[in-house]
Design a protein around this motif. Structure first.
Motif, mmCIF file in Angstrom:
data_model
loop_
_atom_site.group_PDB
_atom_site.id
_atom_site.type_symbol
_atom_site.label_atom_id
_atom_site.label_comp_id
_atom_site.label_asym_id
_atom_site.label_seq_id
_atom_site.Cartn_x
_atom_site.Cartn_y
_atom_site.Cartn_z
ATOM 1 N N ALA A 298 0.596 -1.462 9.488
ATOM 2 C CA ALA A 298 0.600 -2.552 10.461
ATOM 3 C C ALA A 298 2.003 -2.836 10.981
ATOM 4 N N ILE A 299 2.980 -2.878 10.084
ATOM 5 C CA ILE A 299 4.348 -3.207 10.489
ATOM 6 C C ILE A 299 4.937 -2.103 11.353
ATOM 7 N N GLN A 300 4.710 -0.853 10.978
ATOM 8 C CA GLN A 300 5.231 0.245 11.803
ATOM 9 C C GLN A 300 4.537 0.286 13.158
ATOM 10 N N ALA A 301 3.227 -0.003 13.180
ATOM 11 C CA ALA A 301 2.504 -0.019 14.455
ATOM 12 C C ALA A 301 2.989 -1.151 15.354
ATOM 13 N N GLY A 302 3.539 -2.214 14.727
ATOM 14 C CA GLY A 302 4.051 -3.336 15.497
ATOM 15 C C GLY A 302 5.443 -3.102 16.069
ATOM 16 N N GLY A 303 6.003 -1.943 15.807
ATOM 17 C CA GLY A 303 7.272 -1.594 16.426
ATOM 18 C C GLY A 303 8.411 -1.333 15.472
ATOM 19 N N ASP A 304 8.285 -1.756 14.226
ATOM 20 C CA ASP A 304 9.363 -1.523 13.249
ATOM 21 C C ASP A 304 9.069 -0.214 12.530
ATOM 22 N N THR A 305 9.299 0.886 13.219
ATOM 23 C CA THR A 305 8.861 2.195 12.736
ATOM 24 C C THR A 305 9.641 2.681 11.524
ATOM 25 N N ALA A 306 10.772 2.068 11.228
ATOM 26 C CA ALA A 306 11.569 2.490 10.074
ATOM 27 C C ALA A 306 11.236 1.685 8.824
ATOM 28 N N TRP A 307 10.365 0.674 8.945
ATOM 29 C CA TRP A 307 10.077 -0.195 7.800
ATOM 30 C C TRP A 307 9.333 0.567 6.711
ATOM 31 N N LEU A 308 9.772 0.379 5.463
ATOM 32 C CA LEU A 308 9.088 0.958 4.310
ATOM 33 C C LEU A 308 9.028 -0.090 3.205
ATOM 34 N N PRO A 309 8.001 -0.038 2.365
ATOM 35 C CA PRO A 309 7.872 -1.006 1.278
ATOM 36 C C PRO A 309 8.795 -0.684 0.115
ATOM 37 N N LEU A 310 8.996 -1.681 -0.739
ATOM 38 C CA LEU A 310 9.794 -1.471 -1.943
ATOM 39 C C LEU A 310 9.197 -0.370 -2.802
ATOM 40 N N HIS A 311 7.889 -0.386 -2.975
ATOM 41 C CA HIS A 311 7.199 0.617 -3.777
ATOM 42 C C HIS A 311 6.182 1.361 -2.923
ATOM 43 N N ALA A 312 5.938 2.611 -3.271
ATOM 44 C CA ALA A 312 5.006 3.435 -2.493
ATOM 45 C C ALA A 312 3.612 2.813 -2.505
ATOM 46 N N THR A 313 2.957 2.855 -1.380
ATOM 47 C CA THR A 313 1.644 2.247 -1.216
ATOM 48 C C THR A 313 0.552 3.131 -1.804
ATOM 49 N N PRO A 314 -0.337 2.579 -2.640
ATOM 50 C CA PRO A 314 -1.459 3.371 -3.158
ATOM 51 C C PRO A 314 -2.387 3.847 -2.040
ATOM 52 N N ALA A 315 -3.112 4.916 -2.316
ATOM 53 C CA ALA A 315 -3.898 5.590 -1.280
ATOM 54 C C ALA A 315 -5.319 5.030 -1.154
ATOM 55 N N HIS A 316 -5.421 3.785 -0.776
ATOM 56 C CA HIS A 316 -6.715 3.198 -0.428
ATOM 57 C C HIS A 316 -6.451 1.906 0.335
ATOM 58 N N PRO A 317 -7.468 1.348 1.000
ATOM 59 C CA PRO A 317 -7.242 0.213 1.889
ATOM 60 C C PRO A 317 -6.693 -1.033 1.201
ATOM 61 N N ASP A 318 -6.196 -1.947 2.026
ATOM 62 C CA ASP A 318 -5.487 -3.136 1.555
ATOM 63 C C ASP A 318 -6.394 -4.176 0.914
ATOM 64 N N TYR A 319 -7.577 -4.409 1.456
ATOM 65 C CA TYR A 319 -8.346 -5.616 1.141
ATOM 66 C C TYR A 319 -9.628 -5.299 0.395
ATOM 67 N N PRO A 320 -9.799 -5.864 -0.810
ATOM 68 C CA PRO A 320 -8.873 -6.721 -1.557
ATOM 69 C C PRO A 320 -7.970 -5.895 -2.467
ATOM 70 N N SER A 321 -6.999 -6.553 -3.058
ATOM 71 C CA SER A 321 -6.060 -5.893 -3.973
ATOM 72 C C SER A 321 -6.742 -5.543 -5.288
ATOM 73 N N GLY A 322 -6.711 -4.263 -5.653
ATOM 74 C CA GLY A 322 -7.329 -3.828 -6.902
ATOM 75 C C GLY A 322 -6.628 -4.368 -8.135
ATOM 76 N N HIS A 323 -5.294 -4.452 -8.101
ATOM 77 C CA HIS A 323 -4.581 -5.032 -9.246
ATOM 78 C C HIS A 323 -5.042 -6.469 -9.485
ATOM 79 N N ASN A 324 -5.298 -7.168 -8.410
ATOM 80 C CA ASN A 324 -5.669 -8.572 -8.555
ATOM 81 C C ASN A 324 -7.139 -8.772 -8.865
ATOM 82 N N THR A 325 -8.005 -7.865 -8.447
ATOM 83 C CA THR A 325 -9.390 -7.975 -8.910
ATOM 84 C C THR A 325 -9.440 -7.764 -10.417
ATOM 85 N N TYR A 326 -8.666 -6.796 -10.910
ATOM 86 C CA TYR A 326 -8.616 -6.543 -12.352
ATOM 87 C C TYR A 326 -8.068 -7.766 -13.081
#
Length: 408
Positions: A298-326
């Motif tokens: 979402a952030i890169q599509a909004g124009g900030d193409t160099a933005w990266l997260p602190l930690h690598a994103t897991p390979a599945h959709p955002d909603y809802p968070s699996g860590h938090n369901t657990y």
């Protein structure tokens, strides 16, 4: 934070007793249980070690192993009022499950069984208890055959949809294929369907809530954030690891501190992992129903193409968070069966923060930190985290309501 209903917390300390009464019926009070060895912790540690050394590559598969072993033990313990028999039933069920589902760890399981049996008298209740445990495990393993929780089924290939605003796409740096897609059609232990507690849709793109959440992740979750504090970075790193790995010592603390019987503590472990399995099935259902894009997309599509997260994103959709369901599921079961607070402070470590420990006095604070951690890592929106807590809590509450039938 909407984690658990207040009324449920007040009732929590009595729920395990209700589950026990409904399961065992009018059993006469048993004599004091042997205290020379804590057999529940012996088999808890043996299960954890077997899964660490030889478990599956998919977390839910390992939760399934825990659930089968300890649910079989709980059912087998219903066949005897003898403390020795219940201790033997636990040994028979967990040993049989580990030997069958993690055959590479059979030698270690055999050694644990031999040590346990050497500490017990050679009496009929012991022999019958071991046999009952083995039989219960064999029946449950047969019942769960083909449940879709093996690694290949869990990671059934997913066809990525065409790129569009809001739609999940593989994320940098690996752009890995989607994971856990098949999990959504696996057979739950208790839920009527994977969608039973599916959360409402995430905030629509462009809404105030959506923009607020995305701005928070962009600011605090960036690899080069100038507003995230060191303490927030530490929280993100500590909770980055596998939920099963992080919660195994938390559940152990609850088991170790509990003054309850062998049977009651066996049920605690069983229900924790049954709820964890069903929660992960429900999580994948929701993730792939909504297919919401991750913050980095979402952030890169909004124009900030160099933005990266602190930690690598897991390979599945955002909603809802699996860590938090657990986390929501774990907190729900622990609160429901032991009350909201630990009897003593407990300390855990993290595989993603070697040498670092954190100490807690209740089951709620880990949930609080999990919510923040995924935002600070840059891999989830806060709304996805909070929806995850609610979903896990809903599943846990339902599992506890259905426990008397499940434990028979």
């Amino acid at each position: 934070m909407p984690v658990l209903a207040t009324a449920r917390s007040r009732a929590g300390a009595t729920l395990l007793g209700l589950v026990t009464a409904a399961t065992v019926g009018a059993a006469a009070p048993a004599a004091a249980e042997p205290v020379t060895t804590d057999s529940v912790l012996v088999w808890y540690d043996a299960t954890a070690a077997a899964i660490t050394a030889g478990g599956a590559t998919t977390q839910v598969t390992n939760n399934r192993t825990w659930a089968i072993a300890w649910l079989a033990a709980a059912r087998a313990q219903n066949t005897t009022h003898s403390p020795l028999g219940r201790r033997a039933a636990l040994a028979g069920a967990v040993h049989q499950t580990l030997a069958t589902l993690i055959p590479g760890q059979q030698a270690a399981a055999d050694a644990t069984l031999a040590a346990e049996l050497a500490a017990l008298p050679d009496r009929k209740p012991v022999r019958d208890g071991v046999a009952a445990g083995r039989a219960a495990a064999q029946r449950l393993i047969a019942e769960r055959t083909g449940d879709g929780l093996d690694p290949a089924s869990v990671n059934t290939p997913f066809t990525v949809p065409a790129a569009a605003p809001g739609v999940w796409q593989p994320t940098p740096p690996a752009y890995a294929p989607a994971a856990q897609y098949g999990n959504r059609v696996a057979r739950p232990f208790v839920l009527r369907s994977a969608a039973q507690f599916r959360p409402a849709a995430p905030p629509a793109l462009g809404t105030e809530r959506y923009e607020t959440d995305l701005a928070e992740v962009k600011a605090y979750g960036s690899a080069t954030s100038t507003v995230r504090t060191q303490a927030q970075t530490d929280t993100a790193t500590f909770w980055l690891g596998s939920s099963l790995t992080l919660y195994t010592p938390i559940l152990r603390a609850a088991v170790a501190q509990s003054p309850a019987s062998i049977a009651d503590r066996t049920r605690l472990v069983a229900l924790f992992h049954v709820a964890a399995v069903d929660t992960q099935i429900a999580t994948s259902d929701a993730k792939y129903a909504y297919q919401r894009w991750r913050p980095v997309t979402a952030i890169q599509a909004g124009g900030d193409t160099a933005w990266l997260p602190l930690h690598a994103t897991p390979a599945h959709p955002d909603y809802p968070s699996g860590h938090n369901t657990y986390s929501g599921s774990a907190e729900g079961v622990l609160t429901g069966l032991t009350g909201p607070h630990a009897r003593q402070p407990y300390t855990i470590g993290s595989p993603t923060a070697p040498g670092v420990t954190r100490t807690y006095t209740d089951w709620h604070q880990p949930s609080v930190e999990n919510v923040d951690a995924r935002v600070f890592s840059g891999i989830h929106t806060r709304n996805a985290d909070l929806a995850g807590i609610r979903l896990g809590s809903d599943v846990a509450r339902y599992v506890l309501r259905q426990a008397p039938a499940l434990l028979r």
